[in-house]
Design a protein around this motif. Structure first.
Motif, PDB file in Angstrom:
ATOM      1  N   GLN A 355       0.815  -1.210   0.000  1.00  0.00           N
ATOM      2  CA  GLN A 355       0.000   0.000   0.000  1.00  0.00           C
ATOM      3  C   GLN A 355       0.851   1.265   0.000  1.00  0.00           C
ATOM      4  O   GLN A 355       0.375   2.338  -0.372  1.00  0.00           O
ATOM      5  N   GLU A 356       2.099   1.166   0.417  1.00  0.00           N
ATOM      6  CA  GLU A 356       2.921   2.369   0.559  1.00  0.00           C
ATOM      7  C   GLU A 356       4.048   2.469  -0.455  1.00  0.00           C
ATOM      8  O   GLU A 356       4.472   3.574  -0.789  1.00  0.00           O
ATOM      9  N   LEU A 357       4.564   1.356  -0.921  1.00  0.00           N
ATOM     10  CA  LEU A 357       5.726   1.396  -1.801  1.00  0.00           C
ATOM     11  C   LEU A 357       5.460   2.240  -3.045  1.00  0.00           C
ATOM     12  O   LEU A 357       6.278   3.060  -3.453  1.00  0.00           O
ATOM     13  N   VAL A 358       4.283   2.042  -3.650  1.00  0.00           N
ATOM     14  CA  VAL A 358       3.911   2.758  -4.872  1.00  0.00           C
ATOM     15  C   VAL A 358       2.671   3.594  -4.585  1.00  0.00           C
ATOM     16  O   VAL A 358       1.588   3.056  -4.389  1.00  0.00           O
ATOM     17  N   HIS A 359       2.817   4.916  -4.531  1.00  0.00           N
ATOM     18  CA  HIS A 359       1.625   5.749  -4.305  1.00  0.00           C
ATOM     19  C   HIS A 359       0.837   5.953  -5.592  1.00  0.00           C
ATOM     20  O   HIS A 359      -0.347   6.297  -5.547  1.00  0.00           O
ATOM     21  N   ALA A 360       1.498   5.781  -6.760  1.00  0.00           N
ATOM     22  CA  ALA A 360       0.861   5.725  -8.079  1.00  0.00           C
ATOM     23  C   ALA A 360       0.341   7.063  -8.588  1.00  0.00           C
ATOM     24  O   ALA A 360      -0.342   7.101  -9.599  1.00  0.00           O
ATOM     25  N   ARG A 361       0.671   8.173  -7.939  1.00  0.00           N
ATOM     26  CA  ARG A 361       0.113   9.449  -8.364  1.00  0.00           C
ATOM     27  C   ARG A 361       1.024  10.228  -9.318  1.00  0.00           C
ATOM     28  O   ARG A 361       0.561  11.158  -9.967  1.00  0.00           O
ATOM     29  N   PHE A 362       2.275   9.894  -9.379  1.00  0.00           N
ATOM     30  CA  PHE A 362       3.177  10.497 -10.348  1.00  0.00           C
ATOM     31  C   PHE A 362       4.429   9.631 -10.428  1.00  0.00           C
ATOM     32  O   PHE A 362       4.709   8.837  -9.531  1.00  0.00           O
ATOM     33  N   GLY A 363       5.169   9.799 -11.503  1.00  0.00           N
ATOM     34  CA  GLY A 363       6.362   8.995 -11.691  1.00  0.00           C
ATOM     35  C   GLY A 363       7.604   9.823 -11.946  1.00  0.00           C
ATOM     36  O   GLY A 363       8.617   9.298 -12.397  1.00  0.00           O
ATOM     37  N   LYS A 364       7.530  11.129 -11.645  1.00  0.00           N
ATOM     38  CA  LYS A 364       8.671  11.994 -11.896  1.00  0.00           C
ATOM     39  C   LYS A 364       9.014  12.783 -10.642  1.00  0.00           C
ATOM     40  O   LYS A 364       8.300  12.745  -9.632  1.00  0.00           O
ATOM     41  N   LYS A 365      10.111  13.516 -10.693  1.00  0.00           N
ATOM     42  CA  LYS A 365      10.572  14.288  -9.545  1.00  0.00           C
ATOM     43  C   LYS A 365       9.536  15.321  -9.131  1.00  0.00           C
ATOM     44  O   LYS A 365       8.944  16.007  -9.967  1.00  0.00           O
ATOM     45  N   ARG A 366       9.322  15.429  -7.827  1.00  0.00           N
ATOM     46  CA  ARG A 366       8.437  16.450  -7.291  1.00  0.00           C
ATOM     47  C   ARG A 366       9.201  17.435  -6.412  1.00  0.00           C
ATOM     48  O   ARG A 366       9.144  18.623  -6.609  1.00  0.00           O
ATOM     49  N   GLY A 367       9.903  16.943  -5.407  1.00  0.00           N
ATOM     50  CA  GLY A 367      10.570  17.846  -4.473  1.00  0.00           C
ATOM     51  C   GLY A 367       9.845  17.888  -3.148  1.00  0.00           C
ATOM     52  O   GLY A 367       9.355  16.872  -2.648  1.00  0.00           O
ATOM     53  N   VAL A 368       9.743  19.062  -2.566  1.00  0.00           N
ATOM     54  CA  VAL A 368       9.149  19.256  -1.237  1.00  0.00           C
ATOM     55  C   VAL A 368       7.686  19.667  -1.377  1.00  0.00           C
ATOM     56  O   VAL A 368       7.366  20.602  -2.114  1.00  0.00           O
ATOM     57  N   TYR A 369       6.825  18.974  -0.670  1.00  0.00           N
ATOM     58  CA  TYR A 369       5.393  19.306  -0.703  1.00  0.00           C
ATOM     59  C   TYR A 369       5.148  20.518   0.180  1.00  0.00           C
ATOM     60  O   TYR A 369       5.528  20.552   1.354  1.00  0.00           O
ATOM     61  N   LEU A 370       4.482  21.536  -0.380  1.00  0.00           N
ATOM     62  CA  LEU A 370       4.210  22.765   0.363  1.00  0.00           C
ATOM     63  C   LEU A 370       2.790  22.802   0.910  1.00  0.00           C
ATOM     64  O   LEU A 370       2.571  23.202   2.048  1.00  0.00           O
ATOM     65  N   GLY A 371       1.809  22.416   0.115  1.00  0.00           N
ATOM     66  CA  GLY A 371       0.426  22.488   0.561  1.00  0.00           C
ATOM     67  C   GLY A 371      -0.513  22.593  -0.620  1.00  0.00           C
ATOM     68  O   GLY A 371      -0.186  22.185  -1.740  1.00  0.00           O
ATOM     69  N   GLU A 372      -1.700  23.205  -0.380  1.00  0.00           N
ATOM     70  CA  GLU A 372      -2.728  23.300  -1.419  1.00  0.00           C
ATOM     71  C   GLU A 372      -3.077  24.759  -1.696  1.00  0.00           C
ATOM     72  O   GLU A 372      -3.032  25.609  -0.804  1.00  0.00           O
ATOM     73  N   VAL A 373      -3.452  25.015  -2.936  1.00  0.00           N
ATOM     74  CA  VAL A 373      -3.901  26.356  -3.328  1.00  0.00           C
ATOM     75  C   VAL A 373      -5.283  26.616  -2.720  1.00  0.00           C
ATOM     76  O   VAL A 373      -6.205  25.806  -2.876  1.00  0.00           O
ATOM     77  N   THR A 374      -5.415  27.742  -2.001  1.00  0.00           N
ATOM     78  CA  THR A 374      -6.706  28.099  -1.419  1.00  0.00           C
ATOM     79  C   THR A 374      -7.303  29.354  -2.053  1.00  0.00           C
ATOM     80  O   THR A 374      -8.508  29.603  -1.934  1.00  0.00           O
ATOM     81  N   ARG A 375      -6.499  30.146  -2.748  1.00  0.00           N
ATOM     82  CA  ARG A 375      -7.024  31.393  -3.339  1.00  0.00           C
ATOM     83  C   ARG A 375      -6.100  31.841  -4.459  1.00  0.00           C
ATOM     84  O   ARG A 375      -4.881  31.700  -4.372  1.00  0.00           O
ATOM     85  N   ILE A 376      -6.694  32.383  -5.513  1.00  0.00           N
ATOM     86  CA  ILE A 376      -5.933  32.939  -6.630  1.00  0.00           C
ATOM     87  C   ILE A 376      -6.471  34.336  -6.892  1.00  0.00           C
ATOM     88  O   ILE A 376      -7.673  34.523  -7.123  1.00  0.00           O
TER      89      ILE A 376
END
Length: 880
Positions: A355-376
């Motif tokens: 359940q953890e080895l492959v999260h399956a949501r992307f296969g390329k470099k991401r980096g550091v997760y910051l959060g979610e967009v709440t306003r533009i």
């Protein structure tokens, strides 16, 4: 970036040693980055025969200079010769090896069994390291490597900590003392290294030849029982998170692992500097803590957790609670994720958690997760920060990407112009034309992909010519008034030098040579590879010596030590030995035997069809070895032709504790066994055996070793060989040694990762998954629409088979002329009717009733999935 010049803490406990830290080097700058950030050794490839052909690599001409540079700095250099070597390349490989040995390289990392034999023939003492490409997963595999002359084994990445401990215990009982090396950080291959045929199958680019096309990083759709399974944004079903073993360093040390290897010969120098520094400092801390604690008790494995639903990297609690010996800091996590991250995870060290080895949501470099967009608003984006615990993880100049859940599409991203922190929110401003904010949506995930300030600091760590990472030397001084001062220095490699003052010691009236004064003068080692460790002062009188003389003595100590360190290793090299001595020498014989058609089936219905067709040699490869007993009885009861034999195949991988599966296989009392790994060679040594493709027989040196050393009746030629290379192999050996697979669904990925468990259950492994592999027929649809077939074996390992059958029918007549008399066709999920029809066509081919081209056209008509010309034909590469 501040340079840590403190001496490395030395372990004093006899219960464990300090592992070597091994860093990757795709080129010179990477080598410098590794050295200046604390690597004990580096590994690198030359222009040929290495598993990272896309790297810049080192040239043969540069090799002596690189080795001198490394040794001056107290660092070892290992050359990767870790691919299969084809017959016509052996002579070039021999010259490569002579160059490598003469240059004083510290070891060569090897995959090919024949190359191990060649090295040991050329030199009795040059060190060989068995590559992870040799797929060693057990004590028997280590023993096999030792028999080839290997002096270290790189274990398969799929080995857990308990399995590593078992292997260590088992080889100790056999008095085998080979050091074990493990990968501790970097990209994870989803397939067992040395057993992945995906790139070869799909595009003629073999991973066993350093040409992996990374098909595992592509999106796939899951088809279960003919229907697509809705997995939401989980599309990268075969792309593991990157390995990060930082949290298990204490466990690896206590397990007795001798070398910790960082993956990344295709990465940048900044990556090498970053990751090497993190592991250098962490390992030094761990060694200090373990020496204080002086314990060898392994930590219990952490119970598996549920799949993490959010995209954030492992948080502080996830990293820290798993080991009470090493706490991973926020800064360490940040640096590793900025270096390169598809998500960081301890791989298989803690055991299997599908359940953890492959999260399956992307296969390329991401980096550091910051959060979610709440306003533009206008040119500003507000992000609710949920990622790193660092005070302000985002600053002007950093690069970010907005993740809408469709990584296969073009994503918006750019450089941050300004940041305003508002509690848990960060308001990011961008330049007017830097990105299209209309494509950014509330709810998008935000990742920090670039930190120019960190990159600048990392580049400074290996810039210039002066050493920035120094290794300790131990110094002793002795003498008495009227006699010269004697200084003796020892480095960590065991080199010892001695210098004397040119003038005698005098009685000190002021400023005697106290320990502190000697440390001050002799410790001025800036711009040298050394720093002062312990200084022992044996002077028993108050004596003095001019400062200028102490400085000269210090410079002489350094010069002499450097002179000793740069001397090339003088390995023995037999000038009269040659490749020709090892090539098999057999008189050509004419074999009047008719070509034999071998059929491999994967269920009892297919077996019955093959029996009814009168096939003389039958192979069975079933998911459940307990079914072999019924298969054998079926053949014995319904024997349709004289001398009919049934051979059965054990699973391709054998790990500690899995001999019970081999016992189940043998209990069926088949006529013989299709051996696929080193455990099989030993376990079935008293039985009739045929070597399968997974032994990677690609040249006559390997073929001769397996044939003569283990008495195998036949060998299956490697699927990496095209028709020209196979012809070369058959010309140098006897054709009847081999069987050639001329029809099959190529086994592409063979992996510990269970797709059934990960995506058709909520379980973590076979103990709680509910066995969906026994209830569903599953395929993986790739981006061009081909549905590849997924199957599990008795060890719950998955194989993805190419959905399109491949045939080498057009080359059969030529192979018969070369002496081949055994041809194999393999079935996967074909119906009994398809089995019967296919057997009939190939039987006509072998009897000369139809040509290969005619068979090709007939198969195209009868097979709805289509059929392609097989691995024997080198097709144009496909880019992934």
């Amino acid at each position: 970036m501040n340079v840590d010049r403190t001496p490395l803490p030395q372990p004093t406990s006899p219960s464990f040693g300090r592992p070597e830290l091994l860093a990757p080097a795709g080129h010179w700058d990477c080598a410098k980055a590794a050295i200046e950030n604390g690597a004990d050794a580096i590994y690198f490839g030359l222009d040929r025969f290495n598993a990272r052909m896309r790297a810049q690599n080192i040239t043969e001409a540069e090799l002596p200079r690189l080795m001198e540079f490394l040794h001056r700095r107290g660092v070892k250099g290992y050359v990767t010769l870790n691919t299969l070597v084809f017959p016509q390349e052996l002579a070039e490989a021999e010259q490569y090896l002579r160059t490598i040995i003469a240059a004083g390289v510290d070891a060569v990392i090897v995959q090919d069994v024949g190359i191990c034999r060649l090295i040991r023939h050329l030199s009795p003492d040059f060190p060989i390291h068995a590559s992870t490409q040799m797929t060693i997963t057990s004590a028997v595999g280590v023993e096999f490597a030792q028999s080839l002359g290997c002096e270290l084994v790189v274990l398969a990445r799929e080995c857990s900590l308990p399995e590593i401990n078992k292997i260590k215990t088992q080889i100790a009982k056999k008095n085998i003392s080979l050091p074990l090396e493990v990968f501790v950080h970097g990209a994870l291959c989803v397939a067992y290294s040395g057993q992945c045929l995906t790139s070869e199958s799909l595009g003629g680019r073999s991973a066993n030849r350093g040409e992996c096309a990374q098909a595992c990083r592509m999106p796939y759709e899951l088809i279960s029982d003919g229907k697509e399974v809705d997995l939401g944004n989980c599309k990268y079903l075969l792309s593991p998170q990157d390995l990060a073993g930082l949290e298990v360093l204490p466990d690896l040390v206590k397990a007795g692992v001798s070398c910790l290897k960082i993956e990344g010969r295709l990465k940048t120098p900044e990556y090498v500097a970053n990751v090497t520094r993190v592991y250098r400092q962490a390992l030094d801390r761990v060694m200090t803590e373990l020496v204080k604690d002086d314990t060898t008790t392994s930590l219990p494995p952490t119970p598996p957790s549920k799949r993490r639903k959010n995209l954030a990297p492992l948080n502080k609690e996830d990293w820290g609670e798993r080991s009470n010996q090493h706490h991973v800091t926020d800064q360490e996590r940040y640096n590793l994720e900025m270096a390169f991250s598809r998500g960081l995870y301890p791989g298989w060290f803690r055991g299997i958690n599908n359940q953890e080895l492959v999260h399956a949501r992307f296969g390329k470099k991401r980096g550091v997760y910051l959060g979610e967009v709440t306003r533009i608003h206008k040119d500003q984006v507000t992000v609710q920060c949920r990622g790193m615990a660092l005070p302000c993880p985002i600053k002007p100049g950093d690069g970010v990407v907005f993740d809408s859940g469709h990584p296969e599409a073009k994503e918006e991203g750019g450089r941050v112009y300004a940041v305003e922190q508002r509690g848990q929110d960060a308001v990011l401003a961008f330049g007017r034309r830097d990105l299209n904010l209309r494509r950014v949506k509330v709810g998008d995930k935000v990742w920090k992909t670039s930190d120019p300030e960190l990159d600048r600091q990392l580049r400074q760590s290996f810039a210039g010519d002066n050493p920035q990472f120094q290794r300790p030397i131990q110094v002793e001084v002795q003498g008495e008034v009227g006699q010269p001062l004697i200084a003796i220095a020892r480095d960590e490699l065991g080199h010892v030098v001695q210098v004397e003052s040119s003038v005698p010691l005098e009685t000190a009236h002021t400023k005697p040579l106290t320990t502190e004064r000697l440390q001050e003068q002799l410790g001025r080692l800036g711009n040298t590879p050394f720093c002062l460790g312990n200084l022992t002062n044996h002077l028993k009188c108050e004596a003095m010596l001019p400062v200028s003389e102490l400085n000269r003595m210090r410079r002489d100590l350094v010069a002499q030590l450097e002179q000793l360190r740069v001397q090339p290793k003088r390995w023995q090299l037999n000038s009269s030995a040659s490749l020709q001595d090892l090539l098999p020498k057999w008189a050509r014989e004419d074999h009047p035997y008719a070509p034999n058609l071998i059929v491999l089936v994967r269920n009892l219905k297919q077996l019955q069809a093959a029996l009814q067709a009168g096939i003389e040699t039958l192979y069975c490869e079933f998911e459940d070895p307990r079914a072999y007993r019924k298969a054998v009885q079926l053949v014995r009861d319904g024997q349709t032709v004289p001398n009919q034999t049934i051979w059965v195949a054990p699973p391709r991988i054998t790990k500690p504790g899995e001999n019970y599966i081999l016992q189940q296989v043998r209990s069926c009392e088949a006529d013989g066994y299709l051996v696929r790994n080193y455990d099989h060679l030993q376990f079935f040594a008293a039985d009739r055996c045929i070597g399968d493709f997974s032994l990677n027989v690609a040249n006559p040196l390997t073929a001769d070793y397996f044939k003569q050393q283990f008495g195998l009746e036949r060998l299956t030629a490697s699927y990496d060989l095209n028709i020209n290379q196979l012809e070369d192999l058959l010309t140098l050996c006897l054709g009847h040694w081999f069987e050639v697979t001329i029809h099959q669904h190529m086994p592409m990925f063979h992996m510990e990762h269970c797709v059934f468990c990960a995506f058709l259950s909520t379980g973590t492994d076979y103990t709680n998954c509910g066995r969906p592999c026994e209830k569903h027929e599953v395929k993986l649809r790739d981006r061009v629409g081909t549905e590849h077939i997924l199957q599990a074996d008795a060890g719950c390992r998955n194989t993805v088979f190419n959905g399109t059958a491949q045939t080498g029918a057009e080359y059969v007549q030529h192979l018969i002329e070369l002496g081949v008399r055994d041809f194999r066709i393999e079935f996967l999920n074909e119906t009994p009717q398809q089995v019967t029809q296919t057997i009939q066509r190939y039987r006509q081919l072998l009897q000369g009733e139809i040509t290969g081209s005619q068979l090709w056209r007939q198969l195209k008509l009868q097979n709805q999935l289509g059929v392609t010309r097989g691995p024997l034909r080198r097709s144009a590469p496909v880019n992934y």
